[in-house]
Design an enzyme around this catalytic site. Structure first.
Site, PDB file in Angstrom:
ATOM      1  N   LYS A  12      70.785  21.447  39.619  1.00  0.00           N
ATOM      2  CA  LYS A  12      69.944  20.248  39.655  1.00  0.00           C
ATOM      3  C   LYS A  12      68.788  20.440  40.653  1.00  0.00           C
ATOM      4  CE  LYS A  12      73.680  17.173  38.152  1.00  0.00           C
ATOM      5  NZ  LYS A  12      74.408  15.901  38.382  1.00  0.00           N
ATOM      6  N   TYR A  52      72.130  13.020  28.948  1.00  0.00           N
ATOM      7  CA  TYR A  52      73.059  12.045  29.531  1.00  0.00           C
ATOM      8  C   TYR A  52      73.211  10.820  28.626  1.00  0.00           C
ATOM      9  CZ  TYR A  52      73.499  14.362  34.130  1.00  0.00           C
ATOM     10  OH  TYR A  52      73.811  15.222  35.166  1.00  0.00           O
ATOM     11  N   PHE A  60      73.436   3.184  37.225  1.00  0.00           N
ATOM     12  CA  PHE A  60      72.914   4.334  37.978  1.00  0.00           C
ATOM     13  C   PHE A  60      71.962   5.195  37.154  1.00  0.00           C
ATOM     14  CE2 PHE A  60      76.967   5.820  36.132  1.00  0.00           C
ATOM     15  CZ  PHE A  60      76.583   7.014  35.532  1.00  0.00           C
ATOM     16  N   ARG A  88      84.009  23.512  35.253  1.00  0.00           N
ATOM     17  CA  ARG A  88      84.163  22.227  35.954  1.00  0.00           C
ATOM     18  C   ARG A  88      84.948  22.423  37.253  1.00  0.00           C
ATOM     19  NH1 ARG A  88      81.362  17.568  34.290  1.00  0.00           N
ATOM     20  NH2 ARG A  88      83.131  16.301  34.959  1.00  0.00           N
ATOM     21  N   THR A  94      83.421  14.939  40.425  1.00  0.00           N
ATOM     22  CA  THR A  94      82.250  14.053  40.476  1.00  0.00           C
ATOM     23  C   THR A  94      82.252  13.258  41.787  1.00  0.00           C
ATOM     24  OG1 THR A  94      82.469  13.819  38.082  1.00  0.00           O
ATOM     25  CG2 THR A  94      81.002  12.259  39.193  1.00  0.00           C
ATOM     26  N   ARG A 105      80.259  21.749  44.682  1.00  0.00           N
ATOM     27  CA  ARG A 105      79.977  20.422  45.234  1.00  0.00           C
ATOM     28  C   ARG A 105      80.700  20.202  46.555  1.00  0.00           C
ATOM     29  NH1 ARG A 105      80.445  16.976  39.576  1.00  0.00           N
ATOM     30  NH2 ARG A 105      78.368  17.454  38.751  1.00  0.00           N
ATOM     31  N   ASN A 115      74.211  16.014  43.634  1.00  0.00           N
ATOM     32  CA  ASN A 115      75.446  16.806  43.667  1.00  0.00           C
ATOM     33  C   ASN A 115      75.251  18.242  43.158  1.00  0.00           C
ATOM     34  OD1 ASN A 115      75.176  16.154  41.007  1.00  0.00           O
ATOM     35  ND2 ASN A 115      77.124  15.086  40.815  1.00  0.00           N
ATOM     36  N   HIS A 118      75.330  20.626  37.437  1.00  0.00           N
ATOM     37  CA  HIS A 118      75.917  19.967  36.261  1.00  0.00           C
ATOM     38  C   HIS A 118      76.747  20.982  35.489  1.00  0.00           C
ATOM     39  CE1 HIS A 118      76.434  18.088  32.348  1.00  0.00           C
ATOM     40  NE2 HIS A 118      76.034  19.243  31.837  1.00  0.00           N
ATOM     41  N   GLU A 129      74.992  20.259  24.452  1.00  0.00           N
ATOM     42  CA  GLU A 129      74.033  20.471  25.546  1.00  0.00           C
ATOM     43  C   GLU A 129      73.305  21.808  25.409  1.00  0.00           C
ATOM     44  OE1 GLU A 129      76.465  19.881  29.026  1.00  0.00           O
ATOM     45  OE2 GLU A 129      76.737  17.748  28.583  1.00  0.00           O
TER      46      GLU A 129
HETATM   47  P1  RTP Z   1      77.317  15.904  35.527  1.00  0.00           P
HETATM   48  O1  RTP Z   1      77.380  15.332  34.127  1.00  0.00           O
HETATM   49  O2  RTP Z   1      75.974  15.738  36.165  1.00  0.00           O
HETATM   50  O3  RTP Z   1      77.819  17.318  35.551  1.00  0.00           O
HETATM   51  O4  RTP Z   1      78.320  15.102  36.445  1.00  0.00           O
HETATM   52  P2  RTP Z   1      79.822  14.711  36.100  1.00  0.00           P
HETATM   53  O5  RTP Z   1      80.178  15.134  34.712  1.00  0.00           O
HETATM   54  O6  RTP Z   1      80.681  15.196  37.208  1.00  0.00           O
HETATM   55  O7  RTP Z   1      79.778  13.120  36.190  1.00  0.00           O
HETATM   56  P3  RTP Z   1      79.314  12.083  35.078  1.00  0.00           P
HETATM   57  O8  RTP Z   1      80.349  11.043  34.994  1.00  0.00           O
HETATM   58  O9  RTP Z   1      78.908  12.776  33.818  1.00  0.00           O
HETATM   59  O10 RTP Z   1      78.023  11.428  35.743  1.00  0.00           O
HETATM   60  C1  RTP Z   1      76.771  12.047  35.651  1.00  0.00           C
HETATM   61  C2  RTP Z   1      76.068  11.973  36.983  1.00  0.00           C
HETATM   62  O11 RTP Z   1      75.760  10.617  37.250  1.00  0.00           O
HETATM   63  C3  RTP Z   1      75.850  10.362  38.627  1.00  0.00           C
HETATM   64  N1  RTP Z   1      76.721   9.229  38.811  1.00  0.00           N
HETATM   65  N2  RTP Z   1      76.412   8.214  39.576  1.00  0.00           N
HETATM   66  N3  RTP Z   1      78.483   5.300  40.055  1.00  0.00           N
HETATM   67  C4  RTP Z   1      77.448   6.065  40.216  1.00  0.00           C
HETATM   68  O12 RTP Z   1      76.517   5.781  40.937  1.00  0.00           O
HETATM   69  C5  RTP Z   1      77.426   7.349  39.500  1.00  0.00           C
HETATM   70  N4  RTP Z   1      78.354   7.809  38.693  1.00  0.00           N
HETATM   71  C6  RTP Z   1      77.897   9.013  38.233  1.00  0.00           C
HETATM   72  C7  RTP Z   1      76.377  11.606  39.294  1.00  0.00           C
HETATM   73  O13 RTP Z   1      75.285  12.263  39.899  1.00  0.00           O
HETATM   74  C8  RTP Z   1      76.908  12.442  38.155  1.00  0.00           C
HETATM   75  O14 RTP Z   1      76.719  13.825  38.423  1.00  0.00           O
HETATM   76 MG    MG Z   2      79.001  14.680  33.046  1.00  0.00          MG
END
Ligand code: RTP
Ligand code: MG
Length: 151
Positions: A12, A52, A60, A88, A94, A105, A115, A118, A129
């Site tokens: 990122k 996304y 968010f 992962r 996350t 992370r 973070n 991705h 993707e």
């Molecule tokens: P990513 O898709 O970026 O790899 O992250 P992830 O799977 O671990 O988490 P995901 O649930 O897909 O969420 C995507 C990104 O959104 C941000 N986020 N903010 N409650 C909040 O403010 C919140 N929840 C998620 C995080 O930056 C996450 O990487």
């Molecule tokens: Mg994700």
């Protein structure tokens, strides 16, 4: 030995700006995964809304998109056994409070939003993707010659 499973891993904008790209690539190379695609991209809102899609409309979302547009992203595709799930694990959770040291992370950040990286969360997401971020001809099929170099 050939494994066709692939995943999409992105550094990122915070990771690129902090100069962490080589360290992140090294973790995947060190684990034994094969790099089959790589490029630096300035993403736009349209690409990020598709990437996304599951988060469109969440509170968010706007902040996350503006963060993801705040600088270039290093987009990569890796291939190998169980690479989606293992990717992962290499990235870490996350929630920053669940991040173990030893994960990207867990080692490089404390923020939920900024973070660093991705990783695709399933084989289906990975395929979606990869085709979103890369053209077919940008992915390179190659075999290692290690057996010929190491005695
Ligand atoms: P990513 O898709 O970026 O790899 O992250 P992830 O799977 O671990 O988490 P995901 O649930 O897909 O969420 C995507 C990104 O959104 C941000 N986020 N903010 N409650 C909040 O403010 C919140 N929840 C998620 C995080 O930056 C996450 O990487
Ligand atoms: Mg994700």
């Amino acid at each position: 030995m050939s494994h066709s499973e692939r995943t999409f891993i992105a550094v990122k904008p915070d990771g690129v700006q902090r100069g962490l790209t080589s360290k992140i690539l090294a973790r995947f190379e060190d684990r034994g995964y094969k790099l089959v695609g790589i490029k630096l991209i300035q993403a736009d809102e349209q690409l990020l809304s598709q990437h996304y899609a599951e988060h469109v409309g969440k509170p968010f979302f706007p902040k996350m998109v503006s963060f993801m547009m705040s600088g270039p992203i290093l987009a990569t595709v890796w291939e190998g056994k169980d690479v989606v799930k293992q990717g992962r694990v290499i990235l870490g959770a996350t929630n920053p409070l669940s991040n173990a040291p030893g994960t990207i992370r867990g080692d490089f950040g404390i923020d939920l939003g900024r973070n660093v990286c991705h990783g695709s969360d399933s084989v289906e997401s990975a395929n979606r993707e990869i085709s979103l971020w890369f053209k077919k001809e940008e992915l390179v099929q190659w075999e290692s010659n290690q057996a010929k170099w190491i005695y």
